[in-house]
Design an enzyme around this catalytic site. Sequence first.
Site, mmCIF file in Angstrom:
data_model
loop_
_atom_site.group_PDB
_atom_site.id
_atom_site.type_symbol
_atom_site.label_atom_id
_atom_site.label_comp_id
_atom_site.label_asym_id
_atom_site.label_seq_id
_atom_site.Cartn_x
_atom_site.Cartn_y
_atom_site.Cartn_z
ATOM 1 N N THR A 176 0.833 -1.193 0.000
ATOM 2 C CA THR A 176 0.000 0.000 0.000
ATOM 3 C C THR A 176 0.876 1.254 0.000
ATOM 4 O O THR A 176 1.962 1.225 0.562
ATOM 5 C CB THR A 176 -0.842 -0.070 1.280
ATOM 6 O OG1 THR A 176 -1.722 -1.168 1.137
ATOM 7 C CG2 THR A 176 -1.641 1.166 1.546
ATOM 8 N N ARG A 204 -14.033 -8.092 -0.154
ATOM 9 C CA ARG A 204 -13.260 -7.636 1.019
ATOM 10 C C ARG A 204 -12.757 -6.192 0.841
ATOM 11 O O ARG A 204 -12.215 -5.823 -0.186
ATOM 12 C CB ARG A 204 -12.062 -8.572 1.204
ATOM 13 C CG ARG A 204 -11.201 -8.263 2.440
ATOM 14 C CD ARG A 204 -9.995 -7.435 2.099
ATOM 15 N NE ARG A 204 -9.160 -7.189 3.287
ATOM 16 C CZ ARG A 204 -8.154 -6.331 3.323
ATOM 17 N NH1 ARG A 204 -7.836 -5.642 2.257
ATOM 18 N NH2 ARG A 204 -7.463 -6.157 4.420
ATOM 19 N N VAL A 205 -12.962 -5.395 1.862
ATOM 20 C CA VAL A 205 -12.457 -4.020 1.869
ATOM 21 C C VAL A 205 -11.553 -3.853 3.084
ATOM 22 O O VAL A 205 -11.906 -4.270 4.187
ATOM 23 C CB VAL A 205 -13.629 -3.001 1.951
ATOM 24 C CG1 VAL A 205 -13.087 -1.576 1.989
ATOM 25 C CG2 VAL A 205 -14.575 -3.169 0.757
ATOM 26 N N GLY A 206 -10.389 -3.270 2.881
ATOM 27 C CA GLY A 206 -9.452 -3.053 3.987
ATOM 28 C C GLY A 206 -9.626 -1.680 4.611
ATOM 29 O O GLY A 206 -10.653 -1.021 4.439
ATOM 30 N N ASP A 207 -8.601 -1.261 5.318
ATOM 31 C CA ASP A 207 -8.654 0.029 6.022
ATOM 32 C C ASP A 207 -8.356 1.226 5.124
ATOM 33 O O ASP A 207 -8.795 2.345 5.411
ATOM 34 C CB ASP A 207 -7.624 0.029 7.168
ATOM 35 C CG ASP A 207 -6.202 -0.157 6.634
ATOM 36 O OD1 ASP A 207 -6.000 -1.043 5.766
ATOM 37 O OD2 ASP A 207 -5.298 0.578 7.059
ATOM 38 N N THR A 227 -0.570 1.635 6.871
ATOM 39 C CA THR A 227 -0.348 0.431 6.078
ATOM 40 C C THR A 227 -0.167 -0.754 7.008
ATOM 41 O O THR A 227 0.451 -0.633 8.058
ATOM 42 C CB THR A 227 0.893 0.560 5.166
ATOM 43 O OG1 THR A 227 1.192 -0.745 4.632
ATOM 44 C CG2 THR A 227 2.114 1.085 5.886
ATOM 45 N N GLY A 228 -0.730 -1.897 6.615
ATOM 46 C CA GLY A 228 -0.610 -3.087 7.452
ATOM 47 C C GLY A 228 -1.840 -3.942 7.307
ATOM 48 O O GLY A 228 -2.615 -3.782 6.355
ATOM 49 N N GLY A 230 -5.162 -4.665 7.346
ATOM 50 C CA GLY A 230 -6.271 -3.722 7.343
ATOM 51 C C GLY A 230 -7.359 -3.993 8.365
ATOM 52 O O GLY A 230 -7.912 -3.056 8.961
#
Length: 309
Positions: A176, A204-207, A227-228, A230
Amino acid sequence: MERFSIAIHGGAGTILKSSMTPEKETAYKNALKIALDAGYEVLKNGQSAIEAVERAVVELENCPLFNAGRGSVFTSEGKHEMDASIMDGRDLNAGAVTMVSGVQNPITLARLVMEKSEHVFLAGAGAVEFAKKMNCTFQDEKWFHDDFRYQQWLDIKDTDSIQLDHSVKKVQKFGTVGAVALDMTGNLAAATSTGGMTNKKFGRVGDSPIIGAGTYANNATCAVSCTGSGEFFIRGVIAYDVSCLMEFKGLSLKQASFETIYKRLPKINGDGGLIAVDSQGNIAMPFNTEGMYRAFRKSDGSEEISIYK
Ligand code: ASP
């Protein structure tokens, strides 16, 4: 001249010096420098923090080394679904997109959502329709295809596992991307863009596209890009948490960002890092992984481009 500063990241994760060749290291550092230069130039010319973070992230999205835009990882269907968000600390205005395909620069689309729509967050087909209406640049699948990432996906495609780009054993390509900036007029801004996780499914949706989780900016406190893993950044509302610790507990930028990354995130087993800048131009770049592609430059001449701890 009023002070200004910018910081960028290209993802955090299992980035070990032992698995990096000098050529690769140079390639990553050069790519970071190009993005840093682009953003810094904007600030130096007296333009806004929001313009600077967009410009820096566009450079990172166009570079196949990072998991965003062109270098995005593959979904379980062998496609690319990208997420991005941007926030202006001046007025807490924000724009975000998730699950978009074909758009060359999702961060530009996120900014258009912020500036040209009445909404904050657009998803999937609707976001793509809006991108067409805004005359965004589109690219075909070939443009997003990267052999290394394709191989990453083939390795796990018939399994149920999903993989954080920066946690793979074949440590080559990571993450990211994001940028945070303070401009000459004292405004803060943050931007984050990602391809998410390899083999992700079920929408799927991350942060990264979630305001408060992966991205946050408020002139009263700071601008943050994360970043990481999510899921943990969403649960910890990490970007907003840094701002809250400053606003309500009176912590400094360094204290607040270290508290979230070294104490609160590990408590829920989350790993990753963030970049942050405050209204004085101070910068913090904590991460609890082996490495994080990161860089900053301030108007006082200080600068850093680094990868490992
Ligand atoms: N935070 C991103 C996500 O979970 C991944 C990353 O930072 O590399 O989608």
